[in-house]
Design a protein around this motif. Structure first.
Motif, mmCIF file in Angstrom:
data_model
loop_
_atom_site.group_PDB
_atom_site.id
_atom_site.type_symbol
_atom_site.label_atom_id
_atom_site.label_comp_id
_atom_site.label_asym_id
_atom_site.label_seq_id
_atom_site.Cartn_x
_atom_site.Cartn_y
_atom_site.Cartn_z
ATOM 1 N N GLN A 44 0.849 -1.197 0.000
ATOM 2 C CA GLN A 44 0.000 0.000 0.000
ATOM 3 C C GLN A 44 0.885 1.249 0.000
ATOM 4 O O GLN A 44 1.758 1.400 0.861
ATOM 5 C CB GLN A 44 -0.922 0.021 1.223
ATOM 6 C CG GLN A 44 -1.933 1.170 1.136
ATOM 7 C CD GLN A 44 -2.940 1.154 2.260
ATOM 8 O OE1 GLN A 44 -2.611 0.819 3.397
ATOM 9 N NE2 GLN A 44 -4.171 1.543 1.945
ATOM 10 N N GLN A 203 -5.298 4.817 12.380
ATOM 11 C CA GLN A 203 -6.437 5.171 11.527
ATOM 12 C C GLN A 203 -7.698 5.529 12.314
ATOM 13 O O GLN A 203 -8.553 6.233 11.801
ATOM 14 C CB GLN A 203 -6.718 4.060 10.515
ATOM 15 C CG GLN A 203 -6.907 2.691 11.108
ATOM 16 C CD GLN A 203 -6.954 1.623 9.993
ATOM 17 O OE1 GLN A 203 -6.110 1.586 9.115
ATOM 18 N NE2 GLN A 203 -7.949 0.781 10.035
ATOM 19 N N GLN A 207 -10.016 8.522 10.894
ATOM 20 C CA GLN A 207 -11.345 8.298 10.366
ATOM 21 C C GLN A 207 -12.425 9.089 11.095
ATOM 22 O O GLN A 207 -13.533 9.210 10.607
ATOM 23 C CB GLN A 207 -11.653 6.798 10.335
ATOM 24 C CG GLN A 207 -11.001 6.189 9.090
ATOM 25 C CD GLN A 207 -10.824 4.693 9.159
ATOM 26 O OE1 GLN A 207 -11.427 4.041 10.006
ATOM 27 N NE2 GLN A 207 -10.021 4.154 8.277
ATOM 28 N N GLY A 236 -5.112 5.136 7.141
ATOM 29 C CA GLY A 236 -6.564 5.027 7.008
ATOM 30 C C GLY A 236 -7.218 6.271 6.435
ATOM 31 O O GLY A 236 -8.365 6.573 6.747
ATOM 32 N N GLU A 238 -9.231 8.061 3.927
ATOM 33 C CA GLU A 238 -10.199 7.574 2.936
ATOM 34 C C GLU A 238 -10.821 8.678 2.089
ATOM 35 O O GLU A 238 -11.400 8.408 1.045
ATOM 36 C CB GLU A 238 -11.309 6.791 3.654
ATOM 37 C CG GLU A 238 -10.793 5.517 4.329
ATOM 38 C CD GLU A 238 -11.874 4.712 5.027
ATOM 39 O OE1 GLU A 238 -13.013 5.204 5.131
ATOM 40 O OE2 GLU A 238 -11.563 3.586 5.476
ATOM 41 N N THR A 239 -10.747 9.920 2.549
ATOM 42 C CA THR A 239 -11.427 10.994 1.817
ATOM 43 C C THR A 239 -10.502 12.182 1.549
ATOM 44 O O THR A 239 -9.490 12.373 2.223
ATOM 45 C CB THR A 239 -12.635 11.534 2.622
ATOM 46 O OG1 THR A 239 -12.139 12.202 3.796
ATOM 47 C CG2 THR A 239 -13.577 10.411 3.031
ATOM 48 N N GLN A 242 -10.244 14.442 4.567
ATOM 49 C CA GLN A 242 -9.238 14.029 5.546
ATOM 50 C C GLN A 242 -7.836 14.409 5.073
ATOM 51 O O GLN A 242 -7.022 14.920 5.847
ATOM 52 C CB GLN A 242 -9.310 12.512 5.784
ATOM 53 C CG GLN A 242 -10.567 12.090 6.539
ATOM 54 C CD GLN A 242 -10.860 10.597 6.426
ATOM 55 O OE1 GLN A 242 -10.216 9.872 5.670
ATOM 56 N NE2 GLN A 242 -11.848 10.143 7.174
ATOM 57 N N GLY A 256 -3.858 5.213 2.653
ATOM 58 C CA GLY A 256 -5.252 4.806 2.828
ATOM 59 C C GLY A 256 -5.967 4.615 1.514
ATOM 60 O O GLY A 256 -5.410 4.857 0.441
ATOM 61 N N TYR A 257 -7.218 4.178 1.626
ATOM 62 C CA TYR A 257 -8.003 3.856 0.439
ATOM 63 C C TYR A 257 -8.178 5.065 -0.476
ATOM 64 O O TYR A 257 -8.457 4.903 -1.655
ATOM 65 C CB TYR A 257 -9.375 3.305 0.844
ATOM 66 C CG TYR A 257 -9.320 2.018 1.638
ATOM 67 C CD1 TYR A 257 -8.208 1.186 1.581
ATOM 68 C CD2 TYR A 257 -10.393 1.620 2.435
ATOM 69 C CE1 TYR A 257 -8.152 0.013 2.305
ATOM 70 C CE2 TYR A 257 -10.350 0.439 3.165
ATOM 71 C CZ TYR A 257 -9.233 -0.358 3.096
ATOM 72 O OH TYR A 257 -9.185 -1.523 3.809
ATOM 73 N N TYR A 258 -8.072 6.280 0.064
ATOM 74 C CA TYR A 258 -8.231 7.471 -0.775
ATOM 75 C C TYR A 258 -7.253 7.415 -1.956
ATOM 76 O O TYR A 258 -7.622 7.723 -3.087
ATOM 77 C CB TYR A 258 -8.015 8.744 0.042
ATOM 78 C CG TYR A 258 -8.063 9.991 -0.813
ATOM 79 C CD1 TYR A 258 -9.243 10.367 -1.453
ATOM 80 C CD2 TYR A 258 -6.927 10.781 -0.996
ATOM 81 C CE1 TYR A 258 -9.285 11.501 -2.257
ATOM 82 C CE2 TYR A 258 -6.977 11.914 -1.786
ATOM 83 C CZ TYR A 258 -8.153 12.268 -2.421
ATOM 84 O OH TYR A 258 -8.198 13.380 -3.216
ATOM 85 N N PRO A 261 -5.867 1.058 -2.149
ATOM 86 C CA PRO A 261 -5.843 -0.052 -1.183
ATOM 87 C C PRO A 261 -4.499 -0.773 -1.331
ATOM 88 O O PRO A 261 -3.731 -0.430 -2.230
ATOM 89 C CB PRO A 261 -6.991 -0.940 -1.665
ATOM 90 C CG PRO A 261 -7.059 -0.694 -3.134
ATOM 91 C CD PRO A 261 -6.650 0.753 -3.334
#
Ligand code: C2E
Ligand code: CA
Ligand code: CA
Ligand code: CA
Length: 278
Positions: A44, A203, A207, A236, A238-239, A242, A256-258, A261
């Motif tokens: 990642q 995270q 979050q 973590g 994601e946006t 953030q 993070g997933y933003y 992954p």
């Protein structure tokens, strides 16, 4: 045998204490998985908050189970830790990560840091320092590019012994990241005795950055990390909201997933290649 396998796996998922015979069987399964090469590392990216450049990757372990498909650490690491198989698995992870770095170097890709998670039994094993050094030496790696992620709770558990081990590794340039920072117990007095390079903000804080209390906590953690000259990574993410907040607070890197992954070696290599071409 198949149905037996299924009932066994239910134990692991429930996180229950399996009876001795069950645990023996799981240990056999894990050792066999190692021998059959069923483990794989995903990667990642850790990205510069401002420029979006990839600064490093975290290696995350997966198990291609012949019946159950792709398993994540929650499915098997607790048992592996309990029965001690985590030590040879952790050794495999180190060698695999080192091999990956060597492959990127051979392909002429830009050098990036690779972070590897270290478990309790692994850190406590007498062979730990040698096992890390071997992985680095076999592939003639730049020690600076290898980072070990260790939680603060684990570091504190046997802090005299750990300080000696990590001190030896830091002489070889190998870096130390404090994982899940803010969730465990640690004393600043003792933390300062370790050759820390990176602080990873857990995270759970990231979050819920929209909660005012978390905002102040994260802000304080980043300020502290920067004050100690550490690389600060938020996990973590994601946006975009953030990421923007973390940039404002001057957090160096986000993961993070933003952005992405954890991805296969193949995809991680492609990602690095795109970066190299600019
Ligand atoms: P960790 O070190 O805190 O790793 C971060 C976890 O968060 C990873 O879960 C990752 O996939 C996940 N994650 C990443 N970005 C996001 C996001 O934006 N949102 C959310 N909700 N989650 C995100 P994973 O891969 O399932 O690993 C779980 C834990 O297993 C790791 O937590 C680490 O403690 C352990 N682990 C993973 N690989 C290894 C390994 O090779 N050895 C050892 N000993 N432990 C490992
Ligand atoms: Ca980690
Ligand atoms: Ca973490
Ligand atoms: Ca964690």
């Amino acid at each position: 045998a198949k149905s037996q396998g299924r009932s066994r796996l239910q134990f692991w998922e429930a996180g229950m204490q399996a009876p001795y015979s069950e645990r023996m069987q799981i240990e056999v399964d894990l050792r066999r998985a190692l021998a059959r090469n069923e483990f794989v590392l995903f990667y990642q990216p850790q990205v510069d908050t401002v420029t979006g450049e990839v600064r490093g990757f975290e290696a995350l372990l997966r198990w291609w189970h012949p019946q159950r498909g792709l398993l994540t650490p929650a499915d098997f690491i607790p048992v592996a830790e309990e029965c001690g198989v985590i030590v040879p698995i952790g050794d495999w992870v180190l060698r695999q990560a080192a091999e990956q770095m060597a492959e990127w170097r051979r392909a002429g890709l830009p050098p990036v840091r690779l972070s590897v998670n270290i478990s309790a039994r692994q850190l406590e094993s007498a062979d730990f320092v040698d096992s890390v050094m071997r992985a680095v030496q076999v592939y003639s790696l730049d020690g600076n590019l290898l980072e070990l992620e260790i939680t603060e709770t684990l570091l504190m558990r046997d802090f005299e012994a750990n300080a000696i081990k990590l001190g030896r590794l830091s002489v070889a340039g190998i870096r130390l990241a404090i994982d899940d920072f803010g969730t465990g117990y640690s004393s600043f007095k003792y933390l300062s005795r370790f050759p820390i390079h990176t602080l990873k903000i857990d995270q759970s804080f990231v979050q819920e950055l929209d909660r005012e209390e978390n905002m102040s906590i994260v802000n304080a953690m980043i300020a502290m990390g920067r004050g100690m000259n550490l690389n600060v990574v938020a996990e973590g993410v994601e946006t975009e909201a953030q990421r923007a907040l973390l940039q404002q607070m001057q957090c160096h890197e986000v993961q993070g997933y933003y952005y992405s992954p954890p991805v296969s070696s193949h995809e991680a290599t492609a990602l690095l290649g795109r970066h190299a071409r600019g």
